[in-house]
Design an enzyme around this catalytic site. Structure first.
Site: not given
Length: 195
Positions: A82-84, A86-87
């Protein structure tokens, strides 16, 4: 020639299998789990899609429980954690975030199963989050080397040599709008940059 076997974590509806099927590659396992879904009412949508299209491939569910999984002989481990966290559009919690920490779980799964190849994907924000130290942590775990952030930060492409018995690593930021696939003029008609 023996087909390449892979394990997939954060599988979603399994785009990797769709892409690799024409190559003859075979999935050994999936790990799809949606912690925000109410499992008392049934499977999450991606898990239902996997069960429908790949009934012979086990879905191990929650990747944080990988130590309970059976042994698998795999050539490749693929996952887009999941990227949330790091976004730049998210909270930038990085490894302190529950989702961001799954990047380290991916590395632990690689250590357990020891595939010869790894494919990991995330947003470019992972290169700068926490001053670049979060990405350095992943590179260090996989390469067996002490990895420090370059003085001018991570570039959009690079390599880290692996210590003996560990992984040599290479990364690059790609934008899906410029990727072409035979028979399709534009694979994804949107800006979608990923490491």
């Amino acid at each position: 020639m023996k087909p390449l076997r892979y394990g997939s974590v954060c599988s979603g509806i399994e785009a990797a299998t769709l892409a690799w099927h024409p190559l003859g590659w075979e999935p050994a396992f999936f790990a799809q789990f949606d912690p925000e879904h109410d499992y008392r009412t049934g499977h999450d949508y991606p898990s239902a899609v996997l069960a429908h299209h790949y009934p012979h491939v086990p879905n191990h569910g929650d990747m944080t429980k990988f130590q309970e999984w059976p042994d698998h002989a795999i050539d490749l481990l693929v996952g887009g954690t999941p990227c949330q966290d790091f976004s730049v559009a998210g909270l930038r919690a990085g490894l302190d975030g529950e989702r961001g920490n799954l990047m380290l779980v991916y590395a632990a799964i690689a250590r357990r199963y020891r595939p010869t190849r790894l494919v990991w994907e995330n947003v470019p924000g992972v290169l700068s989050n926490n001053g670049g130290r979060d990405f350095a942590s992943l590179l260090g775990l996989l390469s067996g080397q002490r990895v420090t952030v370059p003085a001018d930060g991570w570039r959009s492409a690079g390599i880290v040599e692996g210590y003996e018995g560990a992984y040599g690593l290479a990364w690059r930021v790609l934008d899906a709008q410029f990727v072409r696939v035979d028979g399709f003029a534009r694979a994804v008609p949107q800006r979608r940059r990923r490491v």
